[in-house]
Design a protein around this motif. Sequence first.
Motif, short mmCIF file in Angstrom:
data_model
loop_
_atom_site.label_atom_id
_atom_site.label_comp_id
_atom_site.label_asym_id
_atom_site.label_seq_id
_atom_site.Cartn_x
_atom_site.Cartn_y
_atom_site.Cartn_z
N ARG A 1 0.81 -1.22 0.00
CA ARG A 1 0.00 0.00 0.00
C ARG A 1 0.84 1.26 0.00
O ARG A 1 0.46 2.29 -0.55
CB ARG A 1 -0.92 0.00 1.22
CG ARG A 1 -2.02 -1.07 1.16
CD ARG A 1 -2.96 -0.96 2.33
NE ARG A 1 -4.03 -1.94 2.24
CZ ARG A 1 -5.00 -2.06 3.14
NH1 ARG A 1 -5.01 -1.24 4.20
NH2 ARG A 1 -5.94 -2.97 2.98
N LYS A 2 2.02 1.18 0.60
CA LYS A 2 2.89 2.35 0.66
C LYS A 2 3.81 2.47 -0.54
O LYS A 2 4.61 3.41 -0.63
CB LYS A 2 3.72 2.32 1.95
CG LYS A 2 2.88 2.42 3.21
CD LYS A 2 3.75 2.49 4.47
CE LYS A 2 2.90 2.64 5.72
NZ LYS A 2 3.74 2.70 6.95
N LYS A 3 3.71 1.51 -1.48
CA LYS A 3 4.48 1.54 -2.72
C LYS A 3 5.98 1.70 -2.46
O LYS A 3 6.66 2.54 -3.07
CB LYS A 3 3.98 2.68 -3.62
CG LYS A 3 2.51 2.59 -3.98
CD LYS A 3 2.19 1.31 -4.75
CE LYS A 3 0.71 1.23 -5.13
NZ LYS A 3 0.38 -0.03 -5.82
#
Length: 306
Positions: A39-41
């Motif tokens: 999700r935080k890439k």
Amino acid sequence: MRLVFAGTPDAAVPSLRALHASAHEVHAVVTRQDAPLGRKKVLTPSPVARAADELGLPVLKANRLDEEATERIGALWPELGVIVAYGGLIREPLLSTPTHGWINLHFSVLPRWRGAAPVQRAIMAGDPVLGASVFQLVAGLDEGPVFATLERPALPAETAGDALTDLAGRGAALLADVVDAIAAGTARSTQQRGESNYAAKLGIDDARIDWTRSAQEVSQRVRGVTPEPGAFTTIDEERFKILAIGGAHDTVTLAPGAIESRDGAVLVGTGTVALELALVQPAGKRPMEAAAWWRGHAASETVVAR
């Protein structure tokens, strides 16, 4: 021999380790560039890059094997190039740079499935046999002559992830044997013969379940897209992931997509008989057993997946 190895995902790691442990020298490892994950890439090295670092091997990260990459590989004077699920094409002049060219470990009994997702497509098609082939890389897609193959039965409940893990281990030994044979001058290859199919990379459309299909086809589809991109349907217009599916209930017939609980089992209708849902993940929630989801859903009537 002096080797250059190209690969990216987990399925390529056993082959890299097998070649590193052999009598040959891996002079460089080529893999795709770090990719944003989660999700935080967060930029994350590929599994092959991590394995190469652990083994102390030099790494070249490139998403395209362009002129610069070709020059860097050519400067190593490799005798053989080895590629396993790199995720990019090798074209001339790089194709002819190593003395013996390039060989590829491909997870299909060639020429049955050519392309990026042979194991997934084989399971989705209901193939009774899975396997791997080591072949000489040529300009055409997975068309080169084959040095060696292995075959084994497809198992009724295995996912594409399960099968690929198994074939990656078995294939690594097959690949190492072929490299030894090429070095010894005893390797022999044969031209591919038979029907071929294109194993296109899976997309999100492949992952959506069509409940009007037969129970067998639905089961094959779910297993073929597990773990990636992951099977899903929609319930109340929200994505509902299907992480694992059980067997068919031949005595129960429900409308396609209708979900009901029968004797403690959560069943979903298909175009033929009902299938049991085993592990699911509703939108915004963690994976859970289907029975736990059903209880929490407080459903007193049929739920419909679309």
